[in-house]
Design an enzyme around this catalytic site. Structure first.
Site, short mmCIF file in Angstrom:
data_model
loop_
_atom_site.label_atom_id
_atom_site.label_comp_id
_atom_site.label_asym_id
_atom_site.label_seq_id
_atom_site.Cartn_x
_atom_site.Cartn_y
_atom_site.Cartn_z
N ARG A 196 30.04 36.22 -20.13
CA ARG A 196 31.19 36.40 -21.01
C ARG A 196 31.21 35.44 -22.21
O ARG A 196 32.07 34.58 -22.32
CB ARG A 196 32.49 36.30 -20.21
CG ARG A 196 32.51 37.31 -19.08
CD ARG A 196 33.81 37.36 -18.36
NE ARG A 196 34.84 38.10 -19.08
CZ ARG A 196 36.03 38.39 -18.56
NH1 ARG A 196 36.33 37.97 -17.36
NH2 ARG A 196 36.91 39.07 -19.24
N LYS B 128 49.62 43.13 -18.06
CA LYS B 128 49.14 41.75 -18.19
C LYS B 128 48.29 41.59 -19.45
O LYS B 128 48.50 40.66 -20.22
CB LYS B 128 48.30 41.40 -16.95
CG LYS B 128 47.49 40.12 -17.11
CD LYS B 128 46.72 39.78 -15.86
CE LYS B 128 45.34 40.39 -15.76
NZ LYS B 128 44.32 39.77 -16.63
N ASN B 129 47.35 42.49 -19.64
CA ASN B 129 46.41 42.32 -20.75
C ASN B 129 47.01 42.60 -22.12
O ASN B 129 46.38 42.35 -23.14
CB ASN B 129 45.16 43.18 -20.53
CG ASN B 129 44.26 42.61 -19.45
OD1 ASN B 129 44.51 41.52 -18.93
ND2 ASN B 129 43.22 43.35 -19.09
N ASP C 287 37.65 47.69 -15.50
CA ASP C 287 38.67 47.12 -14.62
C ASP C 287 39.10 48.09 -13.51
O ASP C 287 39.90 47.72 -12.64
CB ASP C 287 39.91 46.70 -15.43
CG ASP C 287 39.67 45.39 -16.18
OD1 ASP C 287 38.63 44.74 -15.97
OD2 ASP C 287 40.54 45.02 -17.00
N CYS D 71 32.19 33.42 -15.66
CA CYS D 71 33.12 33.61 -14.55
C CYS D 71 32.43 34.50 -13.54
O CYS D 71 31.25 34.84 -13.69
CB CYS D 71 34.42 34.23 -15.03
SG CYS D 71 34.25 35.93 -15.51
N ARG E 23 46.99 36.94 -9.78
CA ARG E 23 46.80 36.82 -11.23
C ARG E 23 47.15 38.13 -11.93
O ARG E 23 47.50 38.12 -13.11
CB ARG E 23 45.33 36.51 -11.55
CG ARG E 23 44.93 35.09 -11.26
CD ARG E 23 43.55 34.84 -11.84
NE ARG E 23 43.48 35.40 -13.18
CZ ARG E 23 42.38 35.85 -13.76
NH1 ARG E 23 41.23 35.79 -13.12
NH2 ARG E 23 42.40 36.34 -14.96
C1 UD1 Z 1 39.20 42.14 -21.59
C2 UD1 Z 1 40.15 42.22 -20.43
C3 UD1 Z 1 39.40 42.41 -19.13
C4 UD1 Z 1 38.44 43.60 -19.23
C5 UD1 Z 1 37.57 43.51 -20.48
C6 UD1 Z 1 36.74 44.76 -20.72
C7 UD1 Z 1 42.00 40.87 -21.17
C8 UD1 Z 1 42.80 39.62 -21.02
N1 UD1 Z 1 40.95 41.02 -20.39
O1 UD1 Z 1 38.38 40.98 -21.39
O2 UD1 Z 1 40.35 42.62 -18.08
O3 UD1 Z 1 37.62 43.65 -18.09
O4 UD1 Z 1 38.40 43.31 -21.65
O5 UD1 Z 1 37.55 45.87 -20.79
O6 UD1 Z 1 42.36 41.73 -21.96
N2 UD1 Z 1 31.15 40.06 -25.44
C9 UD1 Z 1 30.17 39.44 -26.18
N3 UD1 Z 1 30.53 38.50 -27.11
C10 UD1 Z 1 31.83 38.18 -27.34
C11 UD1 Z 1 32.83 38.84 -26.59
C12 UD1 Z 1 32.46 39.78 -25.65
O7 UD1 Z 1 28.97 39.69 -25.99
O8 UD1 Z 1 32.10 37.33 -28.20
C13 UD1 Z 1 30.77 41.08 -24.43
C14 UD1 Z 1 31.18 40.69 -23.01
O9 UD1 Z 1 30.23 39.83 -22.40
C15 UD1 Z 1 31.27 42.04 -22.36
C16 UD1 Z 1 31.79 42.94 -23.48
O10 UD1 Z 1 31.52 42.25 -24.69
O11 UD1 Z 1 29.99 42.49 -21.98
C17 UD1 Z 1 33.26 43.25 -23.41
O12 UD1 Z 1 34.00 42.05 -23.23
P1 UD1 Z 1 35.45 41.87 -23.86
O13 UD1 Z 1 35.97 43.19 -24.29
O14 UD1 Z 1 35.43 40.79 -24.86
O15 UD1 Z 1 36.28 41.37 -22.59
P2 UD1 Z 1 37.51 40.39 -22.59
O16 UD1 Z 1 38.29 40.51 -23.85
O17 UD1 Z 1 37.05 39.04 -22.16
#
Ligand code: UD1
Length: 429
Positions: A123, A24-25, A313, A118, A405
């Site tokens: 996030r 999925k990801n 995850d 969420c 999902r």
């Molecule tokens: C992706 C995955 C999700 C997984 C996560 C962490 C997808 C669609 N989803 O989510 O299943 O749980 O990686 O492995 O691939 N952060 C910031 N600022 C930003 C972006 C992120 O502070 O602009 C922080 C987040 O709050 C979190 C950390 O960085 O603490 C990691 O998040 P991130 O890797 O961005 O997760 P997603 O890409 O949303």
């Protein structure tokens, strides 16, 4: 709303084979990458999941012509482009924000709803926005939307050096897609190293960008000379989180012996090491992983971390496994601030877990009891299903739209391993 009803028990080990679906990801960002081209792209091995339907609906809203014929998805240019992702679609799935980079790189502007928080945490997307600004975008936040515009009122992005403050999967992917159409060279530093990021790098290379280092913490990208990239045909990599979930399910019962088919052990090394420490046998057999549990489980500690660390995850599922292991295990969550929503539900099933901030201390118990439970996110729901496999009597996991999902045909796959499980339509009514 549908529920899963599981009649579990410690005396019913899982046995047999389970085939893993496409990731999925990986599929979500790759679907968004189709926006970088007007040609007809074909994705194969796409899982049948609600998040894929949501992304397809979003691409159609943006003006693309999308045909979902699972496990294949075809995307081509439609008539008009509307570079706008509305709140109604983004709120269903945070990964919708991955259209921001491709839209602004390709069409010079984008309007994308802020995803908001969420169930598992706030996030933020500050890193995505900071990166786009470095590429020359002007960014405004207005009435819950991000409005992004290329240089000089909609011009082409310019390659830049971007340093992420935290390794973010979505941020790295968004910026890779934007840089792939930016003029000149970009260097992304402190990138997320997840296999799904590496997969996106392969796609962008197939599309004619020059991407080096995807899967490491520094990625170099030379944007394509033309204003768009070429279409592609690609089969998505297997879902390591789905594979890991079935590995843990297999380990729940003594005598469990499962072949997880179409899964790559090198993407699951840390989980495999932790399972071995807990007393589970894990072997790679070609593109399959064999999981056997011969004796009792021992408590082991985990701390989630960006790849190649222990995946956040997989934390909820591993915690469910530890609930019936001998001794204590300490589970620390470092990625998301609110990712223990499964704990109160597992406690209702008889698990002994003490929560202290971002740490859960689990004292293994000899048995869990079936109960009606529900979860607020995808992986938490999976952990309740896993607990239900060994719980005495009946467990009803409610609100399984979260499971839908991210897990393709979960009840059928579990039935194939001997689990007594059924989907109950409208159970909560
Ligand atoms: C992706 C995955 C999700 C997984 C996560 C962490 C997808 C669609 N989803 O989510 O299943 O749980 O990686 O492995 O691939 N952060 C910031 N600022 C930003 C972006 C992120 O502070 O602009 C922080 C987040 O709050 C979190 C950390 O960085 O603490 C990691 O998040 P991130 O890797 O961005 O997760 P997603 O890409 O949303």
């Amino acid at each position: 709303m549908d529920a899963l009803r599981i009649r579990g028990g410690r005396g019913k080990p899982l046995n047999g084979r389970v085939r893993i679906s496409g990731a999925k990801n990986a599929a979500l960002p790759i679907l968004c990458a189709t926006l970088l081209s007007d040609g007809a792209s074909r994705l194969r091995n796409v899982p049948r999941l609600r998040d894929i339907e949501t992304t397809s609906a979003l691409l159609r809203f943006l003006g693309r012509d999308v045909t979902v014929n699972a496990p294949e998805v075809h995307v081509a240019a439609g008539s008009d482009v509307r570079p706008e992702a509305p709140y109604e679609l983004v709120k269903q799935m945070r990964a919708s924000v991955l259209v921001l980079g491709p839209l602004v790189a390709r069409f010079g502007r984008a309007k994308v709803s802020l995803p908001g928080g969420c169930a598992i945490g706030a996030r933020p997307i500050d890193q995505h926005l900071k990166g786009l600004e470095a590429l020359g975008c002007s960014i405004r936040l207005e009435r819950g939307y991000v409005l992004a515009e290329g240089p000089g009122g909609g011009g082409r992005l310019k390659g830049a050096e971007i340093m992420f403050d935290v390794p973010t999967v979505g941020g790295t992917e968004n910026l890779m897609m934007a840089a792939a159409l930016a003029k000149g060279r970009s260097t992304l530093v402190n990138c997320a190293r997840e296999p799904e990021v590496e997969e996106l790098g392969r796609i962008l290379n197939k599309m004619g960008a020059e991407v080096n280092g995807a899967g490491t913490d520094v990625i170099h990208i030379v944007g394509a000379d033309r204003g768009e990239l070429a279409p592609f045909d690609h089969a998505i990599i297997p879902d390591r989180i789905e594979a890991g979930t079935y590995m843990i399910a297999a380990a729940m019962t003594e005598g469990g012996d499962v072949l997880v088919e179409g899964a790559e052990l090198h993407d699951l090394e840390v989980l495999a090491m932790k399972l071995r420490s807990a007393g589970v046998e894990i072997e790679s057999e070609g593109h399959n992983i064999r999981v056997r549990r011969l004796g009792e489980l021992r408590g082991v500690n985990i701390t989630t971390a960006p790849h190649p660390g222990f995946p956040t995850d997989m934390q909820a599922q591993f915690l469910a496994l530890m609930a019936t292991a001998r001794g204590e295990s300490v589970i620390s969550e470092t990625i998301f601030e609110n990712r223990f929503m499964h704990v109160p539900e597992l406690q209702r099933m008889g698990a002994s877990v003490a929560l202290r901030g971002n740490t859960a201390v689990v004292q293994g118990v000899s048995r869990l009891y079936g109960a009606a439970v529900m979860a607020t996110d995808l992986r938490a729901s999976a952990s309740l299903v896993i607990a239900g496999i060994v719980a005495d009597e009946e467990t009803e996991v409610r609100r399984i739209y979260h499971l839908d999902r991210g897990y393709e045909r979960i009840e059928e796959k579990l039935q194939g391993l001997g689990v007594d499980v059924e989907r109950v339509k409208g159970a909560e009514a």
